[in-house]
Design a protein around this motif. Structure first.
Motif, PDB file in Angstrom:
ATOM      1  N   LYS A 133       0.842  -1.184   0.000  1.00 43.83           N
ATOM      2  CA  LYS A 133       0.000   0.000   0.000  1.00 43.83           C
ATOM      3  C   LYS A 133       0.887   1.246   0.000  1.00 43.83           C
ATOM      4  N   ALA A 134       0.474   2.231  -0.757  1.00 44.06           N
ATOM      5  CA  ALA A 134       1.209   3.503  -0.803  1.00 44.06           C
ATOM      6  C   ALA A 134       2.705   3.240  -0.957  1.00 44.06           C
ATOM      7  N   PHE A 135       3.059   2.535  -2.015  1.00 45.91           N
ATOM      8  CA  PHE A 135       4.405   1.989  -2.163  1.00 45.91           C
ATOM      9  C   PHE A 135       5.489   3.048  -1.994  1.00 45.91           C
ATOM     10  N   TYR A 136       5.348   4.179  -2.682  1.00 50.16           N
ATOM     11  CA  TYR A 136       6.408   5.180  -2.642  1.00 50.16           C
ATOM     12  C   TYR A 136       6.498   5.845  -1.276  1.00 50.16           C
ATOM     13  N   PHE A 137       5.370   6.065  -0.655  1.00 52.55           N
ATOM     14  CA  PHE A 137       5.366   6.650   0.686  1.00 52.55           C
ATOM     15  C   PHE A 137       6.037   5.688   1.676  1.00 52.55           C
ATOM     16  N   VAL A 138       5.669   4.390   1.587  1.00 52.93           N
ATOM     17  CA  VAL A 138       6.239   3.389   2.493  1.00 52.93           C
ATOM     18  C   VAL A 138       7.741   3.264   2.275  1.00 52.93           C
ATOM     19  N   GLU A 139       8.172   3.339   1.019  1.00 52.62           N
ATOM     20  CA  GLU A 139       9.605   3.240   0.737  1.00 52.62           C
ATOM     21  C   GLU A 139      10.358   4.423   1.333  1.00 52.62           C
ATOM     22  N   TYR A 140       9.744   5.598   1.296  1.00 56.18           N
ATOM     23  CA  TYR A 140      10.360   6.764   1.934  1.00 56.18           C
ATOM     24  C   TYR A 140      10.485   6.536   3.440  1.00 56.18           C
ATOM     25  N   VAL A 141       9.431   5.999   4.061  1.00 57.78           N
ATOM     26  CA  VAL A 141       9.467   5.715   5.497  1.00 57.78           C
ATOM     27  C   VAL A 141      10.555   4.688   5.805  1.00 57.78           C
ATOM     28  N   ARG A 142      10.643   3.657   4.975  1.00 55.54           N
ATOM     29  CA  ARG A 142      11.655   2.620   5.198  1.00 55.54           C
ATOM     30  C   ARG A 142      13.066   3.200   5.145  1.00 55.54           C
ATOM     31  N   GLN A 143      13.336   4.039   4.138  1.00 57.47           N
ATOM     32  CA  GLN A 143      14.661   4.638   4.009  1.00 57.47           C
ATOM     33  C   GLN A 143      14.970   5.546   5.195  1.00 57.47           C
ATOM     34  N   LEU A 189       0.062   9.512   6.887  1.00 56.41           N
ATOM     35  CA  LEU A 189      -0.695   9.130   5.692  1.00 56.41           C
ATOM     36  C   LEU A 189      -2.153   8.838   6.033  1.00 56.41           C
ATOM     37  N   ASP A 190      -3.068   9.321   5.185  1.00 55.94           N
ATOM     38  CA  ASP A 190      -4.474   8.976   5.283  1.00 55.94           C
ATOM     39  C   ASP A 190      -4.764   7.979   4.155  1.00 55.94           C
ATOM     40  N   MET A 191      -4.916   6.705   4.518  1.00 60.28           N
ATOM     41  CA  MET A 191      -5.029   5.654   3.509  1.00 60.28           C
ATOM     42  C   MET A 191      -6.279   5.827   2.653  1.00 60.28           C
ATOM     43  N   ARG A 192      -7.329   6.386   3.215  1.00 59.92           N
ATOM     44  CA  ARG A 192      -8.546   6.587   2.431  1.00 59.92           C
ATOM     45  C   ARG A 192      -8.310   7.596   1.309  1.00 59.92           C
ATOM     46  N   LEU A 193      -7.625   8.698   1.620  1.00 61.59           N
ATOM     47  CA  LEU A 193      -7.301   9.689   0.597  1.00 61.59           C
ATOM     48  C   LEU A 193      -6.295   9.132  -0.397  1.00 61.59           C
ATOM     49  N   GLN A 194      -5.353   8.310   0.086  1.00 61.33           N
ATOM     50  CA  GLN A 194      -4.365   7.698  -0.796  1.00 61.33           C
ATOM     51  C   GLN A 194      -5.044   6.795  -1.832  1.00 61.33           C
ATOM     52  N   GLN A 195      -5.999   5.970  -1.369  1.00 59.32           N
ATOM     53  CA  GLN A 195      -6.706   5.081  -2.291  1.00 59.32           C
ATOM     54  C   GLN A 195      -7.531   5.867  -3.299  1.00 59.32           C
ATOM     55  N   LEU A 196      -8.145   6.972  -2.830  1.00 59.24           N
ATOM     56  CA  LEU A 196      -8.920   7.815  -3.742  1.00 59.24           C
ATOM     57  C   LEU A 196      -8.014   8.422  -4.809  1.00 59.24           C
ATOM     58  N   ALA A 197      -6.813   8.863  -4.392  1.00 58.03           N
ATOM     59  CA  ALA A 197      -5.871   9.449  -5.354  1.00 58.03           C
ATOM     60  C   ALA A 197      -5.409   8.406  -6.369  1.00 58.03           C
ATOM     61  N   GLU A 198      -5.113   7.189  -5.904  1.00 57.50           N
ATOM     62  CA  GLU A 198      -4.668   6.138  -6.816  1.00 57.50           C
ATOM     63  C   GLU A 198      -5.776   5.764  -7.800  1.00 57.50           C
ATOM     64  N   GLN A 199      -7.023   5.685  -7.311  1.00 62.29           N
ATOM     65  CA  GLN A 199      -8.152   5.357  -8.185  1.00 62.29           C
ATOM     66  C   GLN A 199      -8.339   6.433  -9.248  1.00 62.29           C
ATOM     67  N   LEU A 252      -6.069   8.461 -10.416  1.00 61.23           N
ATOM     68  CA  LEU A 252      -4.947   8.379 -11.342  1.00 61.23           C
ATOM     69  C   LEU A 252      -5.188   7.288 -12.385  1.00 61.23           C
ATOM     70  N   ARG A 253      -5.648   6.130 -11.937  1.00 57.41           N
ATOM     71  CA  ARG A 253      -5.888   5.024 -12.862  1.00 57.41           C
ATOM     72  C   ARG A 253      -6.972   5.399 -13.881  1.00 57.41           C
ATOM     73  N   GLN A 254      -8.048   6.026 -13.382  1.00 56.40           N
ATOM     74  CA  GLN A 254      -9.129   6.416 -14.291  1.00 56.40           C
ATOM     75  C   GLN A 254      -8.645   7.421 -15.330  1.00 56.40           C
ATOM     76  N   ASP A 255      -7.830   8.366 -14.908  1.00 58.08           N
ATOM     77  CA  ASP A 255      -7.326   9.373 -15.840  1.00 58.08           C
ATOM     78  C   ASP A 255      -6.352   8.759 -16.849  1.00 58.08           C
ATOM     79  N   LEU A 256      -5.570   7.761 -16.402  1.00 57.17           N
ATOM     80  CA  LEU A 256      -4.652   7.098 -17.336  1.00 57.17           C
ATOM     81  C   LEU A 256      -5.435   6.370 -18.437  1.00 57.17           C
ATOM     82  N   VAL A 257      -6.501   5.705 -18.043  1.00 55.72           N
ATOM     83  CA  VAL A 257      -7.335   5.013 -19.024  1.00 55.72           C
ATOM     84  C   VAL A 257      -7.956   6.029 -19.984  1.00 55.72           C
TER      85      VAL A 257
END
Length: 362
Positions: A282-292, A314-324, A326-331
């Motif tokens: 979840k939130a791959f790039y954010f989590v990777e920043y936290v890990r580093q 991080l607010d996971m609900r807003l993160q999921q909305l942003a990812e959704q 993004l996917r719709q706009d890419l399509v």
């Protein structure tokens, strides 16, 4: 004048004294040689013992032992979004582990656990007999204490030296810790397969529940895994795991923990596996920043073994909305330019750095 009889008697007496004289010297020589051999053997044995114990770990280190734990990362509302670990382990106190799970472990691994002092001579002889009759390895000879010593301090090399060191460490551990403390170490440390270390991680992996909620049948199945977690894994070989469970239940009957009727009922109890779903990043790039950040601040050992609970903004609900979105706009963009091929998984890199970066983020 002496008779011939007197002369013969004196000669026999002389020869007898001579014979006993040499016999005494011979016995003395043999006694001295035996003493020298015995002293040499004791000396060599002492040197070997000193060499074996010279670099043995101090069991007092267990007072400060920190097992490898899972670091968990949460969003601002407490939702788990990532975890970092080398060994997936969740510590639980012995009192939170049901009695039947403890008894199943003792019956399967070390029936005389509460009566020996680290090494079970009778257990070794019994294992030799059982394995000989079975024509293969059916029972191990290492006690629970020996397994704790090996897991925490040694390796799994099949050498006489390692076995001797293991026995010495087991004896020392028994001198310093109570049986319940040793059993708690074992149940929190031992490997149960599929990267699950300890009874709590195993219960969650196989049945999706805490160890304190395991039934007799489930507890017996898990207790039978340590000798060969890969072979007995219910996720890989369900029927073989049931056979192993039934063997553990029969051992519990032999140990007096169950009646034959109770074991039979447990065998009828259906095993319903409930493994967790595959890990989703979840939130791959954010989590990777936290890990580093954590690795830089605290080091990799603390990150992957420290068992931190990391709360983020991080607010996971807003993160999921942003990812959704993004996917719709890419399509929508792909449809507009006529390169749309269906679901997002079929989109291909175009060579355009802007579009490609967006696909990676998606």
């Amino acid at each position: 004048m002496r008779s011939q009889r007197d002369i013969d008697a004196e000669l026999d007496a002389f020869l007898g004294r001579k014979k006993h004289h040499w016999l005494r010297w011979l016995l003395l020589a043999f006694g001295l040689l035996f003493s020298l051999i015995l002293l040499a053997a004791v000396g060599v044995g002492f040197m070997i013992y000193q060499r074996l114990v010279a670099d043995l770990p101090q069991v007092s280190e267990l007072e400060h032992y920190q097992p490898s734990l899972v670091t968990k990362v949460y969003d601002r509302y407490g939702e788990l979004i990532a975890d970092f670990f080398i060994e997936k382990r969740i510590l639980v106190p012995l009192e939170d582990i049901p009695l039947h799970v403890r008894q199943a472990t003792i019956a399967a691994e070390d029936r005389r656990f509460y009566s020996h002092h680290g090494v079970d001579t009778w257990g070794i002889l019994r294992a030799v007999r059982v394995n000989f009759q079975a024509g293969g390895t059916r029972e191990g000879a290492s006690t629970i204490t020996q397994q704790v010593a090996r897991t925490l301090f040694l390796n799994r090399d099949r050498t006489l030296t390692r076995k001797i060191r293991e026995a010495l460490l087991a004896w020392r551990i028994e001198q310093r810790y109570s049986k319940d403390q040793i059993l708690e170490m074992y149940l929190n440390q031992i490997f149960y397969g599929h990267n699950a270390y300890g009874i709590e991680a195993a219960a969650q992996l196989y049945f999706g529940k805490s160890a304190k909620d395991l039934t007799l049948s489930e507890g017996a199945l898990i207790a039978g895994l340590p000798p060969s977690p890969n072979s007995y894994s219910p996720l890989k070989n369900f029927q073989r795991s049931l056979q192993r469970r039934d063997h553990v239940l029969s051992r519990m009957v032999e140990a007096g923990y169950l009646t034959p009727e109770q074991a039979e009922e447990a065998q009828k109890d259906p095993i319903i596996l409930n493994p967790p779903p595959p890990r989703v990043h979840k939130a791959f790039y954010f989590v990777e920043y936290v890990r580093q950040y954590l690795e830089e601040q605290y080091g990799p050992t603390a990150l992957y073994r420290g068992g931190f609970a990391v709360e983020t903004t991080l607010d996971m609900r807003l993160q999921q909305l942003a990812e959704q979105t993004l996917r719709q706009d890419l399509v929508a963009i792909d449809k507009r330019y006529g390169i749309y091929k269906g679901p997002i998984r079929h989109l291909e890199f175009t060579g355009d750095s802007t579009t490609d970066a967006a696909l990676v983020a998606a």
